[in-house]
Motif scaffolding. Structure first.
Motif, PDB file in Angstrom:
ATOM      1  N   ASP A 119       0.804  -1.215   0.000  1.00  0.00           N
ATOM      2  CA  ASP A 119       0.000   0.000   0.000  1.00  0.00           C
ATOM      3  C   ASP A 119       0.837   1.266   0.000  1.00  0.00           C
ATOM      4  O   ASP A 119       2.025   1.255   0.281  1.00  0.00           O
ATOM      5  CB  ASP A 119      -1.035   0.020   1.126  1.00  0.00           C
ATOM      6  CG  ASP A 119      -0.462  -0.409   2.449  1.00  0.00           C
ATOM      7  OD1 ASP A 119       0.667   0.032   2.741  1.00  0.00           O
ATOM      8  OD2 ASP A 119      -1.114  -1.167   3.178  1.00  0.00           O
ATOM      9  N   ARG A 120       0.196   2.317  -0.391  1.00  0.00           N
ATOM     10  CA  ARG A 120       0.820   3.630  -0.455  1.00  0.00           C
ATOM     11  C   ARG A 120      -0.121   4.636   0.184  1.00  0.00           C
ATOM     12  O   ARG A 120      -1.313   4.432   0.247  1.00  0.00           O
ATOM     13  CB  ARG A 120       1.034   4.040  -1.921  1.00  0.00           C
ATOM     14  CG  ARG A 120       2.170   3.316  -2.608  1.00  0.00           C
ATOM     15  CD  ARG A 120       3.496   3.820  -2.108  1.00  0.00           C
ATOM     16  NE  ARG A 120       4.593   3.213  -2.829  1.00  0.00           N
ATOM     17  CZ  ARG A 120       5.175   2.074  -2.478  1.00  0.00           C
ATOM     18  NH1 ARG A 120       4.755   1.418  -1.425  1.00  0.00           N
ATOM     19  NH2 ARG A 120       6.172   1.590  -3.171  1.00  0.00           N
ATOM     20  N   GLU A 121       0.458   5.709   0.622  1.00  0.00           N
ATOM     21  CA  GLU A 121      -0.345   6.815   1.126  1.00  0.00           C
ATOM     22  C   GLU A 121      -0.249   7.951   0.142  1.00  0.00           C
ATOM     23  O   GLU A 121       0.777   8.145  -0.498  1.00  0.00           O
ATOM     24  CB  GLU A 121       0.218   7.292   2.461  1.00  0.00           C
ATOM     25  CG  GLU A 121      -0.231   6.467   3.632  1.00  0.00           C
ATOM     26  CD  GLU A 121       0.270   7.057   4.936  1.00  0.00           C
ATOM     27  OE1 GLU A 121       1.262   7.816   4.905  1.00  0.00           O
ATOM     28  OE2 GLU A 121      -0.324   6.770   5.970  1.00  0.00           O
ATOM     29  N   LEU A 122      -1.309   8.668   0.036  1.00  0.00           N
ATOM     30  CA  LEU A 122      -1.330   9.811  -0.861  1.00  0.00           C
ATOM     31  C   LEU A 122      -1.615  11.044  -0.014  1.00  0.00           C
ATOM     32  O   LEU A 122      -2.592  11.080   0.731  1.00  0.00           O
ATOM     33  CB  LEU A 122      -2.450   9.589  -1.876  1.00  0.00           C
ATOM     34  CG  LEU A 122      -2.472  10.415  -3.118  1.00  0.00           C
ATOM     35  CD1 LEU A 122      -1.221  10.170  -3.943  1.00  0.00           C
ATOM     36  CD2 LEU A 122      -3.700  10.045  -3.926  1.00  0.00           C
ATOM     37  N   GLU A 123      -0.734  12.016  -0.112  1.00  0.00           N
ATOM     38  CA  GLU A 123      -0.966  13.253   0.619  1.00  0.00           C
ATOM     39  C   GLU A 123      -1.734  14.214  -0.297  1.00  0.00           C
ATOM     40  O   GLU A 123      -1.377  14.367  -1.460  1.00  0.00           O
ATOM     41  CB  GLU A 123       0.375  13.875   1.026  1.00  0.00           C
ATOM     42  CG  GLU A 123       0.207  15.067   1.931  1.00  0.00           C
ATOM     43  CD  GLU A 123       1.532  15.665   2.361  1.00  0.00           C
ATOM     44  OE1 GLU A 123       2.590  15.025   2.157  1.00  0.00           O
ATOM     45  OE2 GLU A 123       1.515  16.775   2.889  1.00  0.00           O
ATOM     46  N   LEU A 124      -2.764  14.797   0.229  1.00  0.00           N
ATOM     47  CA  LEU A 124      -3.617  15.651  -0.594  1.00  0.00           C
ATOM     48  C   LEU A 124      -3.328  17.123  -0.329  1.00  0.00           C
ATOM     49  O   LEU A 124      -3.332  17.572   0.802  1.00  0.00           O
ATOM     50  CB  LEU A 124      -5.085  15.356  -0.293  1.00  0.00           C
ATOM     51  CG  LEU A 124      -5.485  13.896  -0.431  1.00  0.00           C
ATOM     52  CD1 LEU A 124      -6.867  13.680   0.162  1.00  0.00           C
ATOM     53  CD2 LEU A 124      -5.456  13.469  -1.883  1.00  0.00           C
ATOM     54  N   LYS A 125      -3.041  17.805  -1.400  1.00  0.00           N
ATOM     55  CA  LYS A 125      -2.887  19.257  -1.287  1.00  0.00           C
ATOM     56  C   LYS A 125      -4.203  19.847  -1.770  1.00  0.00           C
ATOM     57  O   LYS A 125      -4.471  19.876  -2.954  1.00  0.00           O
ATOM     58  CB  LYS A 125      -1.711  19.738  -2.138  1.00  0.00           C
ATOM     59  CG  LYS A 125      -0.405  19.278  -1.599  1.00  0.00           C
ATOM     60  CD  LYS A 125       0.810  20.005  -2.153  1.00  0.00           C
ATOM     61  CE  LYS A 125       0.662  20.658  -3.486  1.00  0.00           C
ATOM     62  NZ  LYS A 125       1.935  20.964  -4.137  1.00  0.00           N
ATOM     63  N   LYS A 126      -5.023  20.245  -0.850  1.00  0.00           N
ATOM     64  CA  LYS A 126      -6.369  20.642  -1.234  1.00  0.00           C
ATOM     65  C   LYS A 126      -6.537  22.136  -1.377  1.00  0.00           C
ATOM     66  O   LYS A 126      -5.940  22.919  -0.657  1.00  0.00           O
ATOM     67  CB  LYS A 126      -7.381  20.089  -0.228  1.00  0.00           C
ATOM     68  CG  LYS A 126      -7.625  18.624  -0.478  1.00  0.00           C
ATOM     69  CD  LYS A 126      -8.779  18.104   0.314  1.00  0.00           C
ATOM     70  CE  LYS A 126      -8.487  18.161   1.803  1.00  0.00           C
ATOM     71  NZ  LYS A 126      -9.497  17.440   2.569  1.00  0.00           N
ATOM     72  N   GLU A 127      -7.359  22.423  -2.345  1.00  0.00           N
ATOM     73  CA  GLU A 127      -7.654  23.815  -2.614  1.00  0.00           C
ATOM     74  C   GLU A 127      -9.153  23.956  -2.474  1.00  0.00           C
ATOM     75  O   GLU A 127      -9.910  23.369  -3.228  1.00  0.00           O
ATOM     76  CB  GLU A 127      -7.211  24.121  -4.048  1.00  0.00           C
ATOM     77  CG  GLU A 127      -7.170  25.564  -4.415  1.00  0.00           C
ATOM     78  CD  GLU A 127      -6.831  25.715  -5.883  1.00  0.00           C
ATOM     79  OE1 GLU A 127      -7.632  26.328  -6.593  1.00  0.00           O
ATOM     80  OE2 GLU A 127      -5.777  25.185  -6.290  1.00  0.00           O
ATOM     81  N   GLU A 128      -9.581  24.674  -1.491  1.00  0.00           N
ATOM     82  CA  GLU A 128     -11.031  24.838  -1.291  1.00  0.00           C
ATOM     83  C   GLU A 128     -11.548  25.900  -2.256  1.00  0.00           C
ATOM     84  O   GLU A 128     -10.971  26.974  -2.358  1.00  0.00           O
ATOM     85  CB  GLU A 128     -11.321  25.251   0.155  1.00  0.00           C
ATOM     86  CG  GLU A 128     -10.862  24.258   1.215  1.00  0.00           C
ATOM     87  CD  GLU A 128     -11.727  22.992   1.313  1.00  0.00           C
ATOM     88  OE1 GLU A 128     -12.859  22.998   0.798  1.00  0.00           O
ATOM     89  OE2 GLU A 128     -11.260  22.021   1.915  1.00  0.00           O
ATOM     90  N   ALA A 129     -12.615  25.529  -2.929  1.00  0.00           N
ATOM     91  CA  ALA A 129     -13.162  26.487  -3.899  1.00  0.00           C
ATOM     92  C   ALA A 129     -14.210  27.378  -3.235  1.00  0.00           C
ATOM     93  O   ALA A 129     -14.775  27.004  -2.235  1.00  0.00           O
ATOM     94  CB  ALA A 129     -13.770  25.750  -5.071  1.00  0.00           C
TER      95      ALA A 129
END
Ligand SMILES: [Zn+2]
Length: 129
Positions: A119-129
């Protein structure tokens, strides 16, 4: 990044820590993208384990835009932990459901060559609209 003596590893340690044969580990270290050799002894070259880890198990990042509530993102493929093959498939075709509050998602990959599951982890760089 400074290398401490306890961070130094040879081919045998890399193979043991990654649960692969020395042959597989040796193949990794011959790639030109592999971290540079820190020291050479009669027993062979040595690398910085922290650099090796960062190279072998990187944390991919994706940018997603969440409009309202949930969103989907596609997970990137990464080479097999076991045999290094890039012939891998991602569970659910890599479609990940992301909720407005999640900063990380975990996903499972299957190697088509050695059938290992990892498994892998994905880091999310989120941009709130
Ligand atoms: Zn494999």
């Amino acid at each position: 990044m400074t290398t401490q003596i306890e961070d130094l590893v040879g081919l045998t340690e890399i193979a043991e820590r990654c649960n692969v044969s020395k042959n597989v580990a040796s193949g990794w270290t011959r790639k030109h993208t592999f971290p540079e050799i820190k020291h050479k002894l009669a027993m062979g070259p040595m690398w910085d384990w922290k650099e090796v880890q960062a190279y072998l198990f990187p944390t991919p990042k994706v940018e997603v835009r969440i409009l309202k509530g949930d969103a989907f993102a596609y997970a990137p493929k990464s080479p097999c932990d076991g045999c290094g093959s890039e012939d891998v498939r991602i569970e659910g075709d890599g479609e990940l459901k992301i909720t407005a509050t999640s900063a990380w998602v975990e996903y499972v990959l299957h190697c088509n060559v050695c059938t290992r599951e990892f498994d892998r982890e994905l880091e999310l760089k989120k941009e709130e609209a």
